[in-house]
Design a protein around this motif. Structure first.
Motif, PDB file in Angstrom:
ATOM      1  N   LEU B 266     -53.685 -15.100 -17.562  1.00  0.00           N
ATOM      2  CA  LEU B 266     -53.179 -14.659 -16.246  1.00  0.00           C
ATOM      3  C   LEU B 266     -54.395 -14.217 -15.945  1.00  0.00           C
ATOM      4  O   LEU B 266     -53.907 -13.173 -15.226  1.00  0.00           O
ATOM      5  CB  LEU B 266     -52.005 -15.092 -16.029  1.00  0.00           C
ATOM      6  CG  LEU B 266     -51.468 -15.445 -14.909  1.00  0.00           C
ATOM      7  CD1 LEU B 266     -51.334 -17.116 -15.022  1.00  0.00           C
ATOM      8  CD2 LEU B 266     -50.058 -14.853 -14.313  1.00  0.00           C
ATOM      9  N   PRO B 267     -55.082 -14.928 -15.517  1.00  0.00           N
ATOM     10  CA  PRO B 267     -56.652 -13.856 -14.774  1.00  0.00           C
ATOM     11  C   PRO B 267     -56.473 -13.644 -13.276  1.00  0.00           C
ATOM     12  O   PRO B 267     -55.607 -14.603 -11.870  1.00  0.00           O
ATOM     13  CB  PRO B 267     -57.579 -14.071 -14.692  1.00  0.00           C
ATOM     14  CG  PRO B 267     -56.726 -16.012 -15.047  1.00  0.00           C
ATOM     15  CD  PRO B 267     -56.016 -15.977 -15.594  1.00  0.00           C
ATOM     16  N   ARG B 268     -56.812 -12.761 -12.193  1.00  0.00           N
ATOM     17  CA  ARG B 268     -57.054 -12.377 -10.832  1.00  0.00           C
ATOM     18  C   ARG B 268     -55.270 -12.775  -9.965  1.00  0.00           C
ATOM     19  O   ARG B 268     -54.843 -13.904  -9.114  1.00  0.00           O
ATOM     20  CB  ARG B 268     -57.665 -13.854 -10.346  1.00  0.00           C
ATOM     21  CG  ARG B 268     -59.239 -14.367 -10.484  1.00  0.00           C
ATOM     22  CD  ARG B 268     -59.287 -14.911 -10.196  1.00  0.00           C
ATOM     23  NE  ARG B 268     -59.188 -16.336 -11.070  1.00  0.00           N
ATOM     24  CZ  ARG B 268     -60.343 -16.853 -11.899  1.00  0.00           C
ATOM     25  NH1 ARG B 268     -61.400 -15.811 -12.220  1.00  0.00           N
ATOM     26  NH2 ARG B 268     -60.121 -17.587 -12.416  1.00  0.00           N
ATOM     27  N   VAL B 303     -47.387 -19.447 -12.089  1.00  0.00           N
ATOM     28  CA  VAL B 303     -47.335 -18.354 -11.018  1.00  0.00           C
ATOM     29  C   VAL B 303     -46.255 -18.797 -10.425  1.00  0.00           C
ATOM     30  O   VAL B 303     -46.097 -20.138  -9.718  1.00  0.00           O
ATOM     31  CB  VAL B 303     -48.085 -17.485 -10.102  1.00  0.00           C
ATOM     32  CG1 VAL B 303     -47.142 -16.850  -8.852  1.00  0.00           C
ATOM     33  CG2 VAL B 303     -49.294 -16.280 -10.750  1.00  0.00           C
ATOM     34  N   HIS B 337     -59.465  -8.185   2.174  1.00  0.00           N
ATOM     35  CA  HIS B 337     -58.307  -9.023   2.957  1.00  0.00           C
ATOM     36  C   HIS B 337     -58.157  -8.550   3.866  1.00  0.00           C
ATOM     37  O   HIS B 337     -57.770  -7.780   4.051  1.00  0.00           O
ATOM     38  CB  HIS B 337     -57.071  -9.522   1.918  1.00  0.00           C
ATOM     39  CG  HIS B 337     -57.552 -10.304   0.996  1.00  0.00           C
ATOM     40  ND1 HIS B 337     -58.245 -10.482  -0.348  1.00  0.00           N
ATOM     41  CD2 HIS B 337     -57.271 -11.702   0.601  1.00  0.00           C
ATOM     42  CE1 HIS B 337     -58.704 -11.432  -0.570  1.00  0.00           C
ATOM     43  NE2 HIS B 337     -57.812 -12.269  -0.361  1.00  0.00           N
ATOM     44  N   ASP B 353     -57.907 -13.910   3.950  1.00  0.00           N
ATOM     45  CA  ASP B 353     -59.917 -13.372   3.155  1.00  0.00           C
ATOM     46  C   ASP B 353     -61.053 -13.367   4.112  1.00  0.00           C
ATOM     47  O   ASP B 353     -61.149 -14.145   4.055  1.00  0.00           O
ATOM     48  CB  ASP B 353     -59.014 -14.688   2.069  1.00  0.00           C
ATOM     49  CG  ASP B 353     -60.908 -14.441   1.085  1.00  0.00           C
ATOM     50  OD1 ASP B 353     -61.306 -12.805   0.504  1.00  0.00           O
ATOM     51  OD2 ASP B 353     -61.229 -15.095  -0.515  1.00  0.00           O
ATOM     52  N   GLN B 356     -64.133 -13.063   0.649  1.00  0.00           N
ATOM     53  CA  GLN B 356     -64.487 -14.247   0.503  1.00  0.00           C
ATOM     54  C   GLN B 356     -64.838 -14.008  -1.502  1.00  0.00           C
ATOM     55  O   GLN B 356     -66.781 -14.975  -1.569  1.00  0.00           O
ATOM     56  CB  GLN B 356     -65.819 -15.891   1.423  1.00  0.00           C
ATOM     57  CG  GLN B 356     -63.769 -15.459   2.157  1.00  0.00           C
ATOM     58  CD  GLN B 356     -64.804 -17.008   3.516  1.00  0.00           C
ATOM     59  OE1 GLN B 356     -65.495 -16.803   3.213  1.00  0.00           O
ATOM     60  NE2 GLN B 356     -63.568 -17.580   3.953  1.00  0.00           N
ATOM     61  N   GLN B 357     -65.302 -12.931  -2.048  1.00  0.00           N
ATOM     62  CA  GLN B 357     -65.729 -13.091  -3.163  1.00  0.00           C
ATOM     63  C   GLN B 357     -65.158 -12.746  -3.852  1.00  0.00           C
ATOM     64  O   GLN B 357     -63.314 -12.327  -3.378  1.00  0.00           O
ATOM     65  CB  GLN B 357     -67.312 -11.556  -3.677  1.00  0.00           C
ATOM     66  CG  GLN B 357     -68.726 -12.144  -2.552  1.00  0.00           C
ATOM     67  CD  GLN B 357     -68.981 -10.701  -2.428  1.00  0.00           C
ATOM     68  OE1 GLN B 357     -68.304  -9.568  -2.028  1.00  0.00           O
ATOM     69  NE2 GLN B 357     -70.400 -10.757  -1.443  1.00  0.00           N
ATOM     70  N   GLU B 358     -65.524 -13.418  -5.334  1.00  0.00           N
ATOM     71  CA  GLU B 358     -64.763 -12.997  -6.703  1.00  0.00           C
ATOM     72  C   GLU B 358     -64.886 -11.328  -6.799  1.00  0.00           C
ATOM     73  O   GLU B 358     -65.798 -10.652  -6.548  1.00  0.00           O
ATOM     74  CB  GLU B 358     -64.875 -12.904  -7.919  1.00  0.00           C
ATOM     75  CG  GLU B 358     -64.726 -13.817  -9.243  1.00  0.00           C
ATOM     76  CD  GLU B 358     -63.269 -14.181  -9.167  1.00  0.00           C
ATOM     77  OE1 GLU B 358     -63.177 -14.929  -7.940  1.00  0.00           O
ATOM     78  OE2 GLU B 358     -62.946 -13.978 -10.226  1.00  0.00           O
ATOM     79  N   TYR B 359     -63.472 -10.977  -6.686  1.00  0.00           N
ATOM     80  CA  TYR B 359     -62.866  -9.410  -6.560  1.00  0.00           C
ATOM     81  C   TYR B 359     -63.177  -8.368  -8.376  1.00  0.00           C
ATOM     82  O   TYR B 359     -62.570  -9.752  -9.294  1.00  0.00           O
ATOM     83  CB  TYR B 359     -61.975  -9.231  -6.325  1.00  0.00           C
ATOM     84  CG  TYR B 359     -61.397  -7.099  -5.845  1.00  0.00           C
ATOM     85  CD1 TYR B 359     -61.741  -6.644  -5.452  1.00  0.00           C
ATOM     86  CD2 TYR B 359     -60.536  -6.792  -7.208  1.00  0.00           C
ATOM     87  CE1 TYR B 359     -61.472  -5.452  -5.540  1.00  0.00           C
ATOM     88  CE2 TYR B 359     -59.582  -6.260  -6.956  1.00  0.00           C
ATOM     89  CZ  TYR B 359     -60.379  -4.683  -6.260  1.00  0.00           C
ATOM     90  OH  TYR B 359     -60.223  -3.693  -6.830  1.00  0.00           O
ATOM     91  N   ILE B 360     -63.603  -8.384  -8.791  1.00  0.00           N
ATOM     92  CA  ILE B 360     -64.122  -7.546  -9.843  1.00  0.00           C
ATOM     93  C   ILE B 360     -63.129  -5.903  -9.574  1.00  0.00           C
ATOM     94  O   ILE B 360     -63.449  -5.451  -9.063  1.00  0.00           O
ATOM     95  CB  ILE B 360     -65.474  -7.889 -10.212  1.00  0.00           C
ATOM     96  CG1 ILE B 360     -65.879  -9.328 -10.466  1.00  0.00           C
ATOM     97  CG2 ILE B 360     -65.216  -7.072 -12.023  1.00  0.00           C
ATOM     98  CD1 ILE B 360     -65.882 -10.575 -11.143  1.00  0.00           C
ATOM     99  N   LEU B 365     -66.772   0.328  -9.779  1.00  0.00           N
ATOM    100  CA  LEU B 365     -68.072  -0.416  -9.052  1.00  0.00           C
ATOM    101  C   LEU B 365     -67.185  -0.550  -7.208  1.00  0.00           C
ATOM    102  O   LEU B 365     -66.615   0.440  -6.879  1.00  0.00           O
ATOM    103  CB  LEU B 365     -67.291  -1.906  -9.575  1.00  0.00           C
ATOM    104  CG  LEU B 365     -68.569  -2.831  -9.548  1.00  0.00           C
ATOM    105  CD1 LEU B 365     -68.927  -2.863 -11.043  1.00  0.00           C
ATOM    106  CD2 LEU B 365     -67.471  -4.272 -10.306  1.00  0.00           C
ATOM    107  N   ARG B 388     -70.981  -2.653   2.292  1.00  0.00           N
ATOM    108  CA  ARG B 388     -71.267  -2.557   0.936  1.00  0.00           C
ATOM    109  C   ARG B 388     -72.187  -1.477   0.858  1.00  0.00           C
ATOM    110  O   ARG B 388     -72.935  -1.649   1.335  1.00  0.00           O
ATOM    111  CB  ARG B 388     -70.862  -3.634   0.133  1.00  0.00           C
ATOM    112  CG  ARG B 388     -71.370  -3.139  -1.643  1.00  0.00           C
ATOM    113  CD  ARG B 388     -71.007  -4.474  -2.695  1.00  0.00           C
ATOM    114  NE  ARG B 388     -72.560  -5.075  -2.827  1.00  0.00           N
ATOM    115  CZ  ARG B 388     -72.502  -4.311  -3.952  1.00  0.00           C
ATOM    116  NH1 ARG B 388     -72.418  -4.036  -5.369  1.00  0.00           N
ATOM    117  NH2 ARG B 388     -74.542  -4.241  -4.041  1.00  0.00           N
TER     118      ARG B 388
END
Lengths: 519, 812
Positions: B266-268, B303, B337, B353, B356-360, B365, B388
């Protein structure tokens, strides 16, 4: 749980014209047909009844053309000198034209000789038109007068001589059979009522009026003269609504689109501009080879015809949708394949298991989602993406560098793959929108493959080319900076002047800073 | 009363939800989680906080459901670091306490405690018997095995297993050497509920499964590896079929059949998983995250609910901002966010959000940070700046402008500006366009590149589409000094921009420089205009601690004082300005008006360390404050954020008044499972209840109607394997449903039991089950007496007599 967020490809604002609904509409014409006339075309008028033939007045002839014919189907040529303003009656059976010698002639479409000839003007009658009751004609001439003629008795009804210069344009109201408008070189536009002796309204245009137009509603009047097109509210007693100055030479002709939502103006500057009649902004424009004298739109905007000073008639026909339909349709799966199993209505006792909504990801997104960075980079280095949408390639590179895996993705490539990468870099590294990312990529590639330099002649050559491109860009940027410096010096001199004036202005404020002046 | 009113600094805005493992109630309808000094009970379906259990005076460290009595929970507070109790032994529990009961010691021990059955809430025990010494204080590092036969505890590189029966400890060490970057340090441990199997999590992300550990030498272990960084918590499902693990990657991994090949993800989930707990009925599990969130997950890894507290990041870069529309506090939330936190309901409204980017989630990083946020006066526009910076040289900046969409009831991205400035944006403010006619929204950004830019909206609408965009209208600079702050006057006619030491004032119509102020030495830290009657004043603070007030009418310094002010915040509804100064250790608060020589209020030492930022939030309803001194609190409330990211506020109310009465009570019936049997009986009981209510005061009828309760209880609470045959029970049950009462043989015992049960009901709801358990032996005794005496035929006869007898008597 948040779903995977795809890579954001930054849209860059496109330079140049924006594609709007209007550009699409007005670009939907075929390549123009050019017809050579004997002289400057001063009037084009479409027959109000199908098949919408059009009368073109040029030199001493009136040609009637069919819709798609390039040869005139009929010619009226019994004019001693130039003919002017051949205009159809509402029923399309009669045609009236003025002439250089001052006579106004009425023709039957099927006949050849004039049915009537109205003599009375002493100079060239440049404008003629039917009143909307069909039995009267109005004309305007260079002897400063405008006259009304009765067709059955072929006699003059009334003559107005209020203008103080040539009357060169005019039009009649479609709603009221007694109203007509004339525009004159004395800079005025006058509204006449046939029932009265004097003009009902005078509008000061400010320039010699070349063309006037009444809106179908009859409430708005458009006048063109000089470089201006002006719109007047005649119900408000000639109140100026808007003044348009979009041409850089005299505007010669006006025309409304068939829906009444767009206004077209042609000018000596060889442009036709199309305005929206709600916002009065230019929504599109056409270019022509020579100065435009006359302009007409066929009903339903099927054809745009423009007459020019060099005697060329430019005819554009609208492209038709059926052309597209002729292309054989791709066979799609039948409708039932899509609704298969989906039209089942759940019953009361059914246990409903909802299927999660699948959002379709691009190939590179799928690979990025599963952290396959090298493959993701490969995916965006394929030809269609690399060539047509380099911004996607760059966005993925940026995403990889954000994830800290760009080096991994770039490493371990063979000669061919590296060649592709380097070609991409040489092509795009100097583009300002990609430079920050691609410089980073170039540095990394150099770092990674430094140890194997000299092993492949092809790759070495490409490295040399990259270097060349970068050096050229550096030189170019240097030159730009020099120019900027020069401009700064120029601006600085101007600023100091401005500051002194500011100081004079604001004596009261003691604290206006001396530093600014010193700068 | 008025004189006694005192200004107190109170903590607010949701304390940590993720401090310890959350506990499910037996039916998985409620989730108990420790937050600060309280235990909050949340509904697992609606995410609402149902009530708050109070009682502790210090941090609550753990919650444990009593396995014997599912209506009882143990809550342990500070100094006891963990508490365990087992299904087998009902009067003892295990605690982790510091050695020698010293607070400072860092060795801890596991001890057995006898739990006395005290009627009160608090349990006090003196008896302690040591079981394991020198263990880790974290509750995750100790776990009890199958039926409490052994306890496993990990610390450092050692796994120790203590067997209660043999009273022996086995120790299994792992080597510390790092082959291929392996890091064998234990992080957590979990025991299989049915088998002899221990799962342990390690720092390098490995999970080891230990078997056969009853033998000192021949133990075996297998390793499963998916996590790339430390395993934060492990949990077996109730039946032990699956193992759940989570860690830094914020992915919940379900190892099916506890095997490496069959795993589901169950990612993210947002951020690092800190704790995992499983509901006793096996339907739900929940994960606690670092971002102050609890996610409730169904057994099919979906979830179902999210309980979100105030997200406390490492630093609040945006500062505290108020959303004018909702009056919510807006600050950095989850990475990338913006969280909208409602202070009245102590709940997160929503999270926007921005990036609006995939959070790694990966160490080392550099993430895109949200650094600035500002709202327009009406809340129609929101401007955000994100940045950034990986290296010193390359800085990615993005400014986004969001428009409030009435239909979506949320903010929608309108314009994105790449690199609005060459360098870091230092300040951001909107011009208040309320009073101005056809005032176009205007935004000013100031940056370290020495420029401030004015952005205005432009109509980009086509003939057919309405759209509004933002363009840069004016770029101003002052000798290439860094622009540090910008601020609009209340009417929007003036803009003040500070460039290092110099404050410049610009006309916002023509963007002409009007005048400059300077208070050397020292750069200007913050800047604000006075409000209402004090709008002629401009205030600024310098990094040398000066607070200066300039009069804009005569362009002169009105007054200045050296206070060491670090935060300057004007109240939007009044002339008051709050300044927080920090000279020595603590921070002091001053509330003043620029035109008055004396401050309205001085509050010394509001918190330890520096105050990070502060904000006035308008109250929905003006509060009546008795004391003249605290009148400034009546219309808006001042919130501030301390160095430790604690959100504080000021209140004049006493603590008792502040606490909202938790009126809602959990009915015991509510937590019982809904079975067909329950429905039948429940209806019956309800009817009785109604009857009771109707005939209150008539003792005969009263006792008569409740007669059935012992029989029903008997059916409900006797374990199935102890129950006599159904034929036997049937009669009692049927009898209980009859209206008659005068049953000589049954009556006495029934009455006795009934009395007891009534007593039990009067006591706390939680004790019902316990009493029911207690009465079991008596009942069985009674059955034992009765059955041998009567033969079957006799019994039948008796029953017949009984029935006929009473039915017609009652009918009379």
């Amino acid at each position: 749980m948040a779903s995977y967020k795809p890579v954001a490809v930054l849209p860059f604002p496109r330079l140049g014209e924006k594609v709007t609904q209007d550009t699409l509409y007005w670009k939907g014409y075929k390549t123009p047909v050019q017809i050579k006339e004997f002289g400057a075309v001063n009037k084009i008028h479409f027959s109000p009844v199908p098949p919408h033939n059009y009368a073109v007045t040029a030199s001493s002839r009136i040609h009637i053309y069919g819709r798609y014919s390039q040869e005139p189907i009929k010619t009226f040529s019994r004019f001693k000198d130039a003919a002017y303003c051949a205009t159809y009656r509402d029923d399309g059976k009669l045609l009236v034209a003025g002439s250089e010698e001052g006579s106004v002639r009425l023709f039957d479409i099927s006949g050849r000789a004039a049915l009537r000839q109205f003599d009375g003007h002493t100079k060239a009658a440049h404008v003629v038109d039917f009143l909307s009751d069909k039995y009267r004609i109005f004309s305007g001439a260079d002897d400063y007068t405008s006259k009304l003629w009765d067709i059955p008795s072929s006699s003059e009804i009334v003559s107005y001589s209020e203008h103080t210069d040539y009357v060169r344009c005019g039009c009649t109201s479609k709603l009221n059979a007694d109203l007509f408008v004339t525009g004159s070189y004395d800079h005025t536009v006058k509204l006449f009522d046939a029932r009265t002796e004097k003009s009902a309204l005078t509008i000061e245009h400010g320039h010699p009026v070349e063309s006037v137009l009444l809106f179908p509603s009859g409430g708005l009047l458009v006048s063109a003269g000089g470089r201006y097109v002006k719109v007047w509210d005649i119900l408000k007693g000639g109140h100026l609504l808007v003044s348009l100055k979009n041409h850089h030479k005299t505007v010669t002709c006006l025309c409304l689109s068939s829906s009444g939502q767009r206004l077209l103006s042609g000018s000596l500057d060889r442009h036709v501009k199309i305005y929206s009649t709600t916002s009065y902004k230019v929504v599109h424009s056409f270019d022509y080879a020579a100065s435009i004298l006359s302009l007409a739109l066929a009903p339903e905007d099927e054809t745009i015809i423009v007459g020019m000073t060099n005697g060329v008639l430019n005819v554009r026909h609208r492209k038709h949708e059926e052309n597209k339909e002729r292309i054989p349709k791709k066979r799609h799966p039948a409708y039932r394949t899509f609704v298969k199993g989906r039209n089942y209505m759940p019953k009361q006792e059914d246990f409903f298991v909802s299927k999660p909504v699948r959002n379709h990801l691009k190939k590179y997104d799928k690979l990025l989602k599963s952290f396959q960075v090298s493959k993701a980079l490969d995916a965006v280095l394929e030809v269609p993406i690399r060539v047509y949408t380099p911004e996607i390639t760059v966005a993925v590179m940026q995403e990889l560098s954000r994830r800290g895996t760009l080096k991994n993705a770039l490493a371990g490539r063979d000669e061919k793959q590296l060649g592709i990468l380097l070609t991409f870099l040489t092509r795009h590294v100097v583009e300002p929108r990609f430079a920050p990312v691609l410089i980073n990529v170039a540095e990394m590639i150099i770092d990674i493959y430094l140890s194997v330099a000299g092993q492949s002649a092809v790759v070495d050559k490409q490295f040399m080319r990259l270097q060349e491109v970068v050096e050229k860009e550096i030189d170019y940027q240097g030159e730009l900076l020099e120019t900027l410096g020069m401009m700064d010096a120029l601006f600085a001199t101007m600023t100091s002047k401005k500051v002194t004036s500011l100081e004079n202005k604001s004596n009261g404020i003691s604290k206006v800073v001396e530093q600014v002046a010193s700068s | 009363m008025v004189a006694q009113e005192q200004l107190r600094v109170v903590r607010c805005g949701g304390s940590k939800l993720n401090g310890s493992r959350a506990a499910f109630s037996a039916d998985a309808k409620y989730l108990l989680c420790a937050t600060g000094d309280f235990v909050k009970v949340y509904s697992t379906t609606t995410e609402e906080c149902i009530h708050i259990l109070q009682g502790h005076t210090n941090l609550v460290t753990g919650i444990q459901l009593n396995p014997q009595n599912h209506l009882q929970t143990f809550v342990v507070g500070y100094k006891i670091f963990a508490f365990y109790c087992l299904a087998g032994s009902d009067d003892s529990g295990f605690v982790i306490i510091p050695k020698n009961n010293e607070e400072a010691s860092d060795s801890f021990q596991l001890a057995l405690v006898r739990l006395t059955k005290a009627p009160g809430q608090e349990v006090e025990t003196k008896e302690l018997s040591l079981i394991l010494d020198d263990i880790d204080y974290s509750p995750k590092c100790t776990a009890f095995g199958r039926e409490g036969e052994y306890v496993a505890s990990v610390r450092g590189l050692h796994l120790r297993v203590y067997f209660f029966k043999k009273k022996k400890t086995h120790s299994f060490p792992l080597s510390a050497r790092t082959v291929k970057g392996a890091n064998n340090y234990f992080t957590c441990v979990a025991c299989h509920p049915k088998e002899d199997c221990i799962a342990s999590g390690h720092k390098d992300g490995k999970i080891r499964l230990w078997r056969n550990f009853t033998h000192k030498k021949e133990y075996t272990f297998s390793a499963m590896h998916w996590h790339h960084s430390a395993v934060m918590d492990l949990a077996f499902t109730v039946e032990g079929t699956n193992l759940l693990s989570g860690g830094f990657e914020s992915v919940l991994v379900q190892w099916r059949d506890v095997s490496e090949s069959k795993k589901e993800f169950l990612p993210r989930l947002g951020s690092t998983i800190e704790h995992i707990s499983v509901s006793p009925d096996g339907t739900l599990c929940c994960t606690s995250h670092t971002e102050n969130k609890i996610t409730i997950i169904q057994s099919n890894l979906r979830v179902s609910a999210v309980i979100q507290g105030l997200v406390k990041g490492s630093s609040v870069k945006t500062g505290l901002v108020v959303d004018p529309r909702t009056k919510a506090l807006v600050l950095n939330g989850k990475p990338g966010h913006l969280q909208f936190f409602c202070l009245q309901s102590d709940k997160q409204l929503y999270s926007l959000d921005i990036v609006q980017q995939e959070y790694i989630n990966q160490a080392g990083l550099s993430q895109t940070d949200l650094v600035k946020a500002a709202f327009s006066a009406q809340g129609n526009w929101l401007a955000t700046v994100e940045q950034r910076q990986e290296k010193e040289s390359d800085l990615e900046l993005q400014m986004k402008l969001w428009v409030y969409d009435e239909q979506m009831q949320s903010f929608k991205l309108s314009t994105r500006v790449n690199m609005p400035h060459e360098d870091h944006v230092t300040a951001l403010c909107f011009r208040d366009t309320d009073g101005v006619e056809d005032g176009i929204p205007t935004l000013v950004t100031a940056a370290k590149d020495g420029r401030f830019k004015v952005w205005v909206t432009v109509d980009e609408s086509d003939t057919d589409k309405q759209s509004v965009g933002w363009i840069c209208d004016f770029v101003g600079s002052y000798h290439n000094y860094q622009a540090d702050n910008c601020c609009f006057s209340e009417d929007g006619s003036l803009l003040a921009v500070s460039f290092e030491e110099i404050v410049t004032v610009w006309d916002s119509e023509t963007w002409d420089l009007k005048c400059t102020f300077c208070h050397p030495p020292g750069k200007t830290w913050s800047l604000c205009f006075g409000r209402l009657s004090c709008s002629k004043y401009l205030l600024g603070t310098t990094d040398h601690g000066f607070l200066c007030c300039w009069n804009l009418l005569n362009c002169a310094l009105e007054w200045s004082t050296q206070l060491g002010v670090i935060v300057l915040q004007p109240d939007p509804l009044s002339e008051n300005i709050a300044a927080v100064s920090c000279i020595s250790e603590g921070s002091d608060l001053f509330v003043f008006r620029p035109n008055e020589p004396r401050p309205l209020c001085i509050q010394k030492n509001v918190c330890r360390g520096k105050v990070q930022c502060a904000v006035f939030i308008p109250r929905n309803v003006p509060e009546t404050v008795g004391s003249e001194k605290y009148q400034w609190l009546s219309r808006s409330q001042l919130y501030f954020l301390t160095e430790t990211q604690e959100l504080m506020t000021f209140s004049t109310k006493s603590p008792e008044m502040r606490l909202t009465p938790s009126s809602k009570q959990l009915a015991s019936e509510e937590s019982l499972p809904m079975t067909p049997f329950y429905v039948l009986l429940g209806k019956h009981r309800e009817q009785q209840q109604l009857k009771m209510d109707a005939d209150l005061g008539k003792p005969v009828v009263h006792s008569h109607s409740t007669q059935s309760s012992p029989a029903v209880k008997e059916l409900l609470h006797t374990p199935a394997h102890v129950l006599p045959s159904a034929t036997f029970l049937c009669s009692i049950f049927i009898n209980s449903l009859l209206i008659s009462k005068e049953n000589k043989s049954n009556g006495e015992v029934a009455n006795e039991v009934e009395m007891e049960s009534e007593k039990a009901e009067d006591e706390s709801d939680e004790d019902i089950d316990h009493t029911a358990m207690e009465e079991d032996p008596k009942l069985t005794e009674f059955w034992g007496e009765m059955t041998p005496k009567l033969s079957k035929s006799q019994e039948k006869e008796l029953r017949k007599i009984r029935k006929t007898d009473f039915s017609w008597i009652s009918a009379l």
